[in-house]
Design an enzyme around this catalytic site. Structure first.
Site, PDB file in Angstrom:
ATOM      1  N   HIS B  72      34.169  49.442  38.311  1.00 14.54           N
ATOM      2  CA  HIS B  72      35.294  48.523  38.417  1.00 14.54           C
ATOM      3  C   HIS B  72      35.557  48.138  39.874  1.00 14.54           C
ATOM      4  CE1 HIS B  72      39.786  47.969  38.820  1.00 14.54           C
ATOM      5  NE2 HIS B  72      39.441  46.942  38.086  1.00 14.54           N
ATOM      6  N   GLU B  75      33.135  45.625  40.898  1.00 10.04           N
ATOM      7  CA  GLU B  75      33.516  44.310  40.348  1.00 10.04           C
ATOM      8  C   GLU B  75      34.453  43.596  41.327  1.00 10.04           C
ATOM      9  OE1 GLU B  75      36.157  44.240  36.783  1.00 10.04           O
ATOM     10  OE2 GLU B  75      36.890  42.509  37.936  1.00 10.04           O
ATOM     11  N   GLU B 152      46.361  47.954  40.869  1.00 12.24           N
ATOM     12  CA  GLU B 152      45.979  47.639  39.494  1.00 12.24           C
ATOM     13  C   GLU B 152      46.173  48.889  38.640  1.00 12.24           C
ATOM     14  OE1 GLU B 152      42.079  45.936  39.069  1.00 12.24           O
ATOM     15  OE2 GLU B 152      42.276  45.821  36.880  1.00 12.24           O
TER      16      GLU B 152
END
Lengths: 439, 443
Positions: B72, B75, B152
């Site tokens: 992640h 990403e 996040e």
């Protein structure tokens, strides 16, 4: 075969200028306000987007906040000759989707169906609009559900921030009410109040319908005539009282046990038909509407790494179109994020936006628009918005011109008018460092 | 109007007339480039728009402690510049062209996607091919992006009580298998993420032979292949090893309670380990899909009618099963209890209903409705270019192919009550069930 015209026009445009969208929207003649059709035979689906103007949550009396929302949820829980179970089974057996909700101004229904069930879709929609039962049993269940939904939403700091911001902007005006209501007001709502709501606001002149999909104009006309009936209004609708925003801004810090704070800002804005609307749309893109292109994201996320999300938007309501924005940041950084936000706003107020920012905003807002409309659901929703915002049927063609025409001067006039720091409302919901260790 | 547009219009008229696709015939064409990149195209000229996606066959399942969260994190870093682009410039270019771009990381794959006017397909292919091997990771940038990932984490996990319950449940269900933790990673591992570990992960997995490009919308397979050859074809081939962890053993049944001061609305959840289409007969998976639809999809579903309408002990119910997983899958049930109603009451009713399915299957009416709904999904998925791109991407990154889509309607139609009864008895086992309760703090 209207898709042919669509593709052909688009292709022609591709040959010369960036791709533009020429929707073939056909008005259908009915006793209702506006009924528009975009025929699309590419897939065997139909999307029906309905709006009842003036039936939104701003019609809730203060002690009965949550009424319009509850009514929306009950439209498919028993209507016409069908009980709640029968109505739900009629939908389920056909994989038909029926959803209804309200905002402050209107009630919305969206029905999505395979084309082979189009007649049944209009039949069910007709029952929901003309004869919802609002049975006591279903009301009791709806109350339980709405209170549970409210409790769930209250676990979210951004919901709490929204509620606080509405109060700051609108005070005791109905625009300041909670669409879901409160635990107390939900309990107050009775069948009597729901029936009154329906009688007052479900009338023919208030109804707008947008149809997209595998249905012809003739079919649409026949089915609407056969199944959709609403009474003509007997008395003039009671307009929601004009709202007046406060002269100056405010700050609210709400101490709640969240790790990540929700920061919200609000400013009086410019509405759809007012001068400067498109200029503000472009300035907003530069401020926080443009994702990674925006100042809010560039400063607060990219440069300082303080937030995962930071954005701004124009909230378009009938009577008020505030400029709003949100930031999510860990509570220890909330103060710093608010300072950065104020600097960004003050900077735009002083110096406006740059020619480059204006150009980028135009490129995106013009270029992405047709792409976003390339599926039935978003197209139907957007055209329904055009109806309720009193935009003309050819607005989609005109929009590009309105946006392109905005000059840098106009954009900077608007930032000077709107991004006025003393008018800024701020809400911060989360752990407040000042109160730490004092529990 | 000069001659050329007129000819084009005529051709277009012909094509439109001929290309009136039969309802269920979705055209999917697949090819592999010499460097191993797989290209899958789903043509659809309803609008001059495309969805362009690159699916890398890497996700949280490929991570090992103490480096969880890498897939992640990478990403995020993929947007922070290449040899030819400045940080953030990728998204900037796409926005200027009127496109939308984003990415997502899951357990099994990491996908990057844009939806844009088909005239700009070439540009986005160039951009994606560029960052397939051209990523530059700057130390300061990585540090900053790590802070964003932490926010996040706060948005999705720390702030959300249900996420904490979920974390405990999946750990109980899957143990040390990567599915036993959340995709974003363990918070203590996140603090350790840095540019070197990200760079190593990138070099291990981001190669053409480990990628699938899925294009859905206004392009022909031939044109797409020509463009793919030009841009992706230029990326050098490299072998990628992707050993998958062994499936975990079935867990012992457990009930997990999670209390949190932020909880205003309690939740009840059940998780039964279940097979994926990669490890079990497709009929078993299809029967579970139909059962999930019967039990938990929407207002007329079995659980809704029973717990919400008839008994009034819940306000919302749901059931969920996904057969497309590289690791173990699960059959999940969720219930929002009505105010003041006991969790144990919920549990008994659910246990009874599962037992009922095991003993006597399902009613014909609910079976037929579920079939109509599942078959209809294929039609709803053809509205706009993104849904099919997503479905096809997921299929191919599992190592499956278009035959899954093509046989969907037929397979669903073939499911009987007896089949459902059988899979319930085989897979929805009390002795391996994980039950979760999300509760407010005790007063």
């Amino acid at each position: 075969m209207s898709r042919f015209f669509l593709i052909a026009t688009c292709l022609l445009c591709l040959l010369s200028t960036p791709f533009s969208f020429a929707a073939t929207i056909k008005p259908i003649d009915t006793p209702f306000d506006k009924v528009w059709l975009i025929e699309d035979t590419n897939i065997p689906l139909i999307t029906i987007a309905v709006a009842l103007e003036g039936a939104g949550a701003a019609t809730d009396p203060e002690a009965y906040q949550g009424r319009a929302n509850m009514a929306a949820g009950l439209l498919d829980r028993g209507a016409g000759p069908l009980s709640a179970t029968e109505f739900q089974e009629a939908l389920a057996e056909r994989a038909m989707q029926f959803s209804a909700y309200v905002d402050k101004d209107s009630l919305y229904i969206t029905v999505r169906t395979l084309a082979e069930y189009k007649e049944k879709a209009f039949e069910l929609l007709g029952y929901a609009l003309s004869a919802p039962h609002f049975s006591n049993e279903q009301i009791a269940q709806a109350k339980t559900k709405q209170k549970a939904a409210l409790a769930r939403r209250e676990e979210s700091p951004s919901y709490r921030a929204n509620v606080a911001m509405n109060r700051a902007l609108y005070g005791s005006h109905p625009y300041g009410y909670s669409i879901l209501g409160t635990q107390e007001t939900i309990d107050n709502i009775s069948k009597n109040w729901l029936d009154k709501y329906k009688e007052s606001f479900f009338a023919a002149p208030a109804l707008n319908i947008t149809l997209v999909g595998d249905i012809s104009a003739d079919e649409a006309e026949v089915l609407i005539k056969q199944y959709i009936t609403l009474p003509k209004r007997t008395t003039a609708p009671q307009d929601v009282v004009q709202v007046a925003l406060p002269e100056s801004g405010s700050t609210q810090m709400l101490d709640m046990p969240f790790e990540q704070s929700a920061i919200m800002f609000g400013l009086p804005g410019i509405n759809v038909h007012e001068d400067g609307f498109y200029a503000l749309m472009l300035a907003n893109y530069a401020l926080g509407g443009g994702g990674f292109e925006s100042r809010m994201m560039k400063v607060i996320r990219d440069t300082h790494g303080l937030a995962y999300s930071a954005s701004s938007y124009q909230l378009l309501q009938r009577q008020s179109a505030p400029l709003m924005g949100t930031i999510g940041t860990r509570y220890q950084d909330a103060g710093k994020s608010v300072e950065l936000l104020k600097e960004i706003i003050a900077g735009m107020y002083q110096n406006g936006i740059s020619a480059e920012e204006l150009q980028l905003a135009k490129q995106y807002l013009i270029g992405a628009f047709p792409v976003s409309l390339s599926n039935q659901e978003t197209l139907a929703s957007y055209v329904r918005f055009m109806q309720t915002a009193d935009l003309p049927i050819d607005f989609i063609d005109k929009r590009t011109g309105y946006i392109e025409a905005v000059t840098l001067e106009e954009a900077n006039e608007v930032t000077r008018k709107i991004l006025d720091p003393p008018k800024l409302h701020i809400v911060v919901v989360g752990r407040q460092p000042a109160t730490e260790g004092k529990e | 109007m000069n001659k050329r547009p007129a000819v084009l219009l005529l051709l277009l008229a012909l094509v439109s007339f001929l290309y009136a696709p039969p309802a269920s015939a979705i055209e999917v064409s697949s090819t592999t480039l010499p460097n191993g990149l797989q290209l899958v195209v789903i043509p659809n000229n309803a609008a001059p728009v495309v969805s362009h996606m690159v699916w890398y066959k890497v996700g949280a399942i490929d991570e090992q402690k103490p480096h969880t969260g890498l897939a992640h994190f990478l990403e995020h870093l993929m947007f922070r510049g290449t040899q030819t682009l400045k940080p953030g410039e990728f998204s900037s270019i796409v926005a200027q062209l009127g496109g939308n771009d984003n990415a997502f990381t899951s357990y099994d794959f990491t996908a990057y996607h844009q939806t844009i006017a088909s005239a700009h397909l070439e540009r986005v292919m160039q951009l994606e091919a560029d960052r397939m091997r051209g990523l530059i990771i700057d130390t300061d940038d990585a540090a900053r992006e790590l802070k964003v990932v932490m926010e996040e984490y706060n948005t999705r996990i720390a702030n959300v009580p249900a996420s904490h319950l979920n974390a405990k449940m999946i750990e109980a269900a899957y143990g040390t298998h990567p599915y036993g933790r959340q995709v974003i990673g363990y918070v203590e591992d996140l603090a350790r993420l840095d540019k070197d570990s990200a760079r190593e992960f990138y070099n291990n997995y981001y190669h053409p032979g480990n990628a699938i490009v899925v294009i859905s919308g206004d392009v022909t397979p031939k044109a797409a292949k020509a463009l793919a050859t030009r841009y992706y074809g230029a990326v050098p081939a490299r072998e990628v090893a992707r050993p998958l962890p062994a499936l975990p053993p079935l867990p012992e049944a457990r009930t997990i309670l999670h209390r949190d001061e932020k909880v205003q609305q309690p939740q009840w959840r059940r998780l039964y380990p279940a097979p994926s289409a990669l490890y079990a007969p497709q009929e078993d998976c299809d029967a579970l899909s139909v059962l999930a639809q019967i039990l938990g999809s929407g207002e007329a579903s079995r659980l809704q009618r029973l717990l919400v309408d008839e008994m009034g002990i819940a306000t919302q119910t749901g059931a969920y099963y996904n057969d497309l997983t590289l690791g173990p899958s699960s059959f999940q049930i969720s219930v929002t209890p009505a105010q003041g109603k006991k969790m144990d009451a919920i549990g008994s009713v659910i246990d009874q209903e599962i037992e009922r399915v095991k003993v006597s299957g399902v009613d014909d009416r609910e079976l037929q409705a579920a079939k109509v709904q599942l078959k209809a999904q294929v039609y709803f998925a053809q509205d706009g270019v993104e849904p099919l791109g997503n479905i096809v991407g997921e299929l191919y990154s599992m190592g499956l192919n278009k035959s899954y889509l093509e046989s969907w309607e037929e397979r669903i139609e073939a499911i009987s009550s007896e089949e459902i009864q059988r899979v319930a008895n085989t897979y929805l086992l009390e002795q391996h069930a994980i039950t979760g309760q999300l509760l407010a703090e005790e007063k």
